[in-house]
Design a protein around this motif. Structure first.
Motif, PDB file in Angstrom:
ATOM      1  N   ASP A 313       0.835  -1.208   0.000  1.00 34.96           N
ATOM      2  CA  ASP A 313       0.000   0.000   0.000  1.00 34.96           C
ATOM      3  C   ASP A 313       0.869   1.258   0.000  1.00 34.96           C
ATOM      4  O   ASP A 313       0.565   2.237  -0.683  1.00 34.96           O
ATOM      5  CB  ASP A 313      -0.914   0.006   1.225  1.00 34.96           C
ATOM      6  CG  ASP A 313      -1.750  -1.245   1.313  1.00 34.96           C
ATOM      7  OD1 ASP A 313      -2.652  -1.436   0.491  1.00 34.96           O
ATOM      8  OD2 ASP A 313      -1.480  -2.054   2.223  1.00 34.96           O
ATOM      9  N   THR A 314       1.944   1.218   0.774  1.00 36.68           N
ATOM     10  CA  THR A 314       2.832   2.379   0.861  1.00 36.68           C
ATOM     11  C   THR A 314       3.465   2.684  -0.486  1.00 36.68           C
ATOM     12  O   THR A 314       3.521   3.854  -0.914  1.00 36.68           O
ATOM     13  CB  THR A 314       3.926   2.126   1.910  1.00 36.68           C
ATOM     14  OG1 THR A 314       3.311   1.898   3.186  1.00 36.68           O
ATOM     15  CG2 THR A 314       4.884   3.299   2.006  1.00 36.68           C
ATOM     16  N   PHE A 315       3.940   1.643  -1.181  1.00 36.38           N
ATOM     17  CA  PHE A 315       4.566   1.838  -2.484  1.00 36.38           C
ATOM     18  C   PHE A 315       3.580   2.429  -3.493  1.00 36.38           C
ATOM     19  O   PHE A 315       3.875   3.419  -4.172  1.00 36.38           O
ATOM     20  CB  PHE A 315       5.110   0.503  -2.992  1.00 36.38           C
ATOM     21  CG  PHE A 315       5.780   0.564  -4.339  1.00 36.38           C
ATOM     22  CD1 PHE A 315       6.889   1.364  -4.550  1.00 36.38           C
ATOM     23  CD2 PHE A 315       5.302  -0.195  -5.401  1.00 36.38           C
ATOM     24  CE1 PHE A 315       7.521   1.417  -5.788  1.00 36.38           C
ATOM     25  CE2 PHE A 315       5.914  -0.162  -6.642  1.00 36.38           C
ATOM     26  CZ  PHE A 315       7.030   0.649  -6.835  1.00 36.38           C
ATOM     27  N   ILE A 316       2.385   1.846  -3.579  1.00 33.48           N
ATOM     28  CA  ILE A 316       1.391   2.352  -4.535  1.00 33.48           C
ATOM     29  C   ILE A 316       0.903   3.736  -4.113  1.00 33.48           C
ATOM     30  O   ILE A 316       0.677   4.620  -4.956  1.00 33.48           O
ATOM     31  CB  ILE A 316       0.214   1.376  -4.672  1.00 33.48           C
ATOM     32  CG1 ILE A 316       0.713  -0.010  -5.097  1.00 33.48           C
ATOM     33  CG2 ILE A 316      -0.788   1.891  -5.691  1.00 33.48           C
ATOM     34  CD1 ILE A 316       1.421  -0.054  -6.426  1.00 33.48           C
ATOM     35  N   HIS A 317       0.764   3.956  -2.810  1.00 33.61           N
ATOM     36  CA  HIS A 317       0.355   5.276  -2.308  1.00 33.61           C
ATOM     37  C   HIS A 317       1.363   6.337  -2.738  1.00 33.61           C
ATOM     38  O   HIS A 317       0.989   7.432  -3.186  1.00 33.61           O
ATOM     39  CB  HIS A 317       0.251   5.226  -0.780  1.00 33.61           C
ATOM     40  CG  HIS A 317      -0.613   6.299  -0.184  1.00 33.61           C
ATOM     41  ND1 HIS A 317      -0.525   7.627  -0.544  1.00 33.61           N
ATOM     42  CD2 HIS A 317      -1.598   6.235   0.759  1.00 33.61           C
ATOM     43  CE1 HIS A 317      -1.394   8.339   0.144  1.00 33.61           C
ATOM     44  NE2 HIS A 317      -2.058   7.512   0.936  1.00 33.61           N
ATOM     45  N   ASP A 318       2.651   6.029  -2.627  1.00 34.51           N
ATOM     46  CA  ASP A 318       3.681   6.985  -3.035  1.00 34.51           C
ATOM     47  C   ASP A 318       3.602   7.271  -4.534  1.00 34.51           C
ATOM     48  O   ASP A 318       3.752   8.429  -4.964  1.00 34.51           O
ATOM     49  CB  ASP A 318       5.067   6.438  -2.693  1.00 34.51           C
ATOM     50  CG  ASP A 318       5.363   6.492  -1.198  1.00 34.51           C
ATOM     51  OD1 ASP A 318       4.652   7.230  -0.477  1.00 34.51           O
ATOM     52  OD2 ASP A 318       6.293   5.792  -0.754  1.00 34.51           O
ATOM     53  N   LEU A 319       3.366   6.231  -5.342  1.00 30.73           N
ATOM     54  CA  LEU A 319       3.218   6.459  -6.782  1.00 30.73           C
ATOM     55  C   LEU A 319       2.002   7.328  -7.071  1.00 30.73           C
ATOM     56  O   LEU A 319       2.054   8.232  -7.917  1.00 30.73           O
ATOM     57  CB  LEU A 319       3.083   5.120  -7.522  1.00 30.73           C
ATOM     58  CG  LEU A 319       4.262   4.150  -7.443  1.00 30.73           C
ATOM     59  CD1 LEU A 319       3.982   2.911  -8.299  1.00 30.73           C
ATOM     60  CD2 LEU A 319       5.562   4.807  -7.883  1.00 30.73           C
ATOM     61  N   CYS A 320       0.908   7.080  -6.346  1.00 31.81           N
ATOM     62  CA  CYS A 320      -0.300   7.891  -6.518  1.00 31.81           C
ATOM     63  C   CYS A 320      -0.055   9.344  -6.111  1.00 31.81           C
ATOM     64  O   CYS A 320      -0.521  10.287  -6.776  1.00 31.81           O
ATOM     65  CB  CYS A 320      -1.452   7.302  -5.703  1.00 31.81           C
ATOM     66  SG  CYS A 320      -2.147   5.785  -6.387  1.00 31.81           S
ATOM     67  N   ASP A 321       0.666   9.541  -5.015  1.00 32.36           N
ATOM     68  CA  ASP A 321       0.961  10.909  -4.566  1.00 32.36           C
ATOM     69  C   ASP A 321       1.719  11.701  -5.628  1.00 32.36           C
ATOM     70  O   ASP A 321       1.531  12.915  -5.762  1.00 32.36           O
ATOM     71  CB  ASP A 321       1.786  10.869  -3.271  1.00 32.36           C
ATOM     72  CG  ASP A 321       0.940  10.572  -2.050  1.00 32.36           C
ATOM     73  OD1 ASP A 321      -0.308  10.567  -2.171  1.00 32.36           O
ATOM     74  OD2 ASP A 321       1.513  10.340  -0.975  1.00 32.36           O
ATOM     75  N   SER A 322       2.568  11.008  -6.390  1.00 30.53           N
ATOM     76  CA  SER A 322       3.337  11.702  -7.430  1.00 30.53           C
ATOM     77  C   SER A 322       2.436  12.220  -8.547  1.00 30.53           C
ATOM     78  O   SER A 322       2.850  13.082  -9.335  1.00 30.53           O
ATOM     79  CB  SER A 322       4.406  10.772  -8.015  1.00 30.53           C
ATOM     80  OG  SER A 322       3.821   9.768  -8.827  1.00 30.53           O
ATOM     81  N   GLN A 323       1.193  11.709  -8.621  1.00 23.86           N
ATOM     82  CA  GLN A 323       0.234  12.154  -9.645  1.00 23.86           C
ATOM     83  C   GLN A 323      -0.998  12.817  -9.028  1.00 23.86           C
ATOM     84  O   GLN A 323      -1.989  13.073  -9.719  1.00 23.86           O
ATOM     85  CB  GLN A 323      -0.215  10.960 -10.498  1.00 23.86           C
ATOM     86  CG  GLN A 323       0.912  10.278 -11.256  1.00 23.86           C
ATOM     87  CD  GLN A 323       0.428   9.115 -12.113  1.00 23.86           C
ATOM     88  OE1 GLN A 323      -0.770   8.870 -12.246  1.00 23.86           O
ATOM     89  NE2 GLN A 323       1.360   8.385 -12.711  1.00 23.86           N
ATOM     90  N   ASN A 324      -0.940  13.074  -7.716  1.00 24.37           N
ATOM     91  CA  ASN A 324      -2.072  13.665  -6.991  1.00 24.37           C
ATOM     92  C   ASN A 324      -3.345  12.834  -7.157  1.00 24.37           C
ATOM     93  O   ASN A 324      -4.432  13.347  -7.422  1.00 24.37           O
ATOM     94  CB  ASN A 324      -2.323  15.109  -7.463  1.00 24.37           C
ATOM     95  CG  ASN A 324      -1.184  16.028  -7.103  1.00 24.37           C
ATOM     96  OD1 ASN A 324      -0.662  15.985  -5.988  1.00 24.37           O
ATOM     97  ND2 ASN A 324      -0.754  16.848  -8.064  1.00 24.37           N
TER      98      ASN A 324
END
Length: 463
Positions: A313-324
């Motif tokens: 979840d943390t890894f995908i969350h970080d990727l999502c944060d990079s695209q808002n």
């Protein structure tokens, strides 16, 4: 049969065929090349840590870079992260926003084995042994009288991590003794699952004493001196060690036609490698492609490196944060292929299989709508629409596939990481390579099924 009847059957009946009746000579050459790479991966990674390390090396050779939180990412960028040296997540950023979901292949790189107990070393009757605690669903009788290696790490008191590999190549191997048949009459009366108790899976380490006759534990001392000489280990260091006993056999082709591969650890490195090689071989996908290689599946996916951990979840969350993008929005539009092996139909044990619904060797990647036990307990039961999506993707890519269950309804059952992906609100379907002798120290798979699983993972990434 009349032509009319033939046409009607051709139109309506299922068309499962042995893959060798379908593939071309060019496909065969590509299959052999792929399987050579897979065998190299197997032989270089007999533990989850070794698999993670090899994955990292291969990824960097192919342009993947370690992910750093906050780094800017664009379509085509390739990143990876390693969770505590035991699980790996890789991503190729897609053209579309993560709000439209990711295409995920999730497999596991741990395998059934024997772990050393926290206080493993002892001497009895001038023989030195390691006590073990089996990991995962093994059949204990299969682990006696076969050559073993010891692999893993020992963390010393000062924090130094020592990598241990004993029994490689021409080095001395290890073994667990069994009772001779001349004295085994009572043992032979016991059920198969009870004939070898877990506490008797003790690994023979040595027999040569040191020091003066009459002194105690001279063989144990000799073993410790050998370990200290090579690795700087003392007995207290076993308390912070992760040492695994694994079969000493290397992978090999099986059969006069060399159509199969025999090895330790097909479950589930055969699917893990398929997902890994597939993400290496794609260009810029429409949806972000994610390969998840998890640890701890064989014991329920618990723990900090398992699929139930928040690390994914943390890894995908970080990727999502990079695209808002909101994580929940990404998940609800994502798809995951839970790439795990299934049981191949074995005519020697036909009584536990339901033949109409069993995976067959050489019939391609096996789709499993649900796993679990008996009444689907512990299963992720994929929806009809999800199965239809995968059928369409595989057919469009020319991938040979079949659909199957693990065995007869009341014969037992098993699970995968699918339920933990589904719990995240990600549409998930199990699929993988059919395996003969699953969970044995030496398993067998078909080369054709290995290759089709790779092509299937690639098709999912590119869909």
């Amino acid at each position: 049969m009349s032509e009319v009847m033939k046409e009607r059957k051709e139109k309506l009946f299922a068309k499962a065929k042995n893959g060798y009746d379908v593939i071309s000579e060019q496909d065969k050459a590509a299959m052999e090349a792929y399987c050579r790479l897979y065998r190299d991966f197997l032989d270089s990674g007999k533990t989850e840590r070794e698999c993670a390390l090899r994955t990292m090396q291969l990824a960097e050779e192919r342009g993947f870079v370690p992910y750093r939180r906050g780094m800017e990412l664009k379509a085509g960028d390739k990143v990876y992260t390693v969770n505590r040296g035991k699980s790996v997540m890789l991503a190729v950023i897609g053209k579309k926003s993560l709000s439209e979901g990711a295409h995920i292949v999730a497999a596991h790189i741990d395998a059934p084995r024997l772990d050393m107990k926290p206080t493993p070393l002892y001497e009895d009757s001038e023989l030195a042994y390691f006590k073990t605690h089996y990991y995962g669903g093994i059949r204990k009788y299969q682990w006696v009288t076969i050559p073993l290696e010891l692999r893993g790490v020992v963390a010393l008191r000062d924090g130094t991590v020592v990598h241990v590999a004993l029994g490689e190549g021409d080095e001395p191997k290890f073994v667990i003794n069994d009772l001779l048949p001349h004295l085994g009459a009572e043992q032979s009366k016991k059920p198969l699952g009870e004939a070898i108790p877990g506490e008797s899976l003790n690994i023979l380490l040595g027999s040569e004493p040191v020091g003066e006759s009459g002194e105690s534990e001279r063989v144990k001392l000799h073993v410790l001196e050998k370990l200290h000489e090579k690795y700087g280990i003392i007995e207290d260091d076993f308390a912070s060690a992760e040492l695994e006993a694994v079969p000493a056999a290397m992978s090999t082709d099986i059969g006069l036609d060399a159509s199969m591969i025999g090895a330790y650890g097909h479950d589930d490195r055969v699917c893990g490698y398929a997902g890994l090689q597939a993400i290496f071989d794609i260009d810029v996908p429409e949806h972000t492609a994610v390969c998840m290689l998890a640890d701890k599946e064989e014991i329920g996916s618990m723990g900090v490196t398992g699929m139930q951990s928040a690390a994914f979840d943390t890894f995908i969350h970080d990727l999502c944060d990079s695209q808002n993008v909101l994580l929940r929005e990404c998940y609800e539009n994502s798809f995951c292929l839970s790439a795990d092996v299934t049981a191949a139909y074995d005519p020697n044990f036909a009584e536990v299989y339901e033949k109409r619904n069993s995976a067959r060797i050489n019939y391609g990647i096996g789709l499993c709508k649900y796993t679990g036990a008996r009444g689907k307990s512990g299963a992720s039961d994929a929806g009809a629409e999800t199965v239809a999506f995968v059928r369409r993707v595989l057919d469009d890519a020319g991938v040979i596939w079949q659909i199957a269950e693990l065995g007869k309804v009341d014969a037992g059952g098993g699970g995968t990481v699918a339920q933990y992906m589904a719990n995240r609100n990600i549409a998930t379907l199990d699929a993988g390579v059919p395996v003969l002798s699953m969970h044995a120290p030496f398993e067998t798979v078909s080369k054709l099924d290995c290759y089709m699983t790779y092509l299937g993972c690639k098709a999912i990434y590119e869909a």
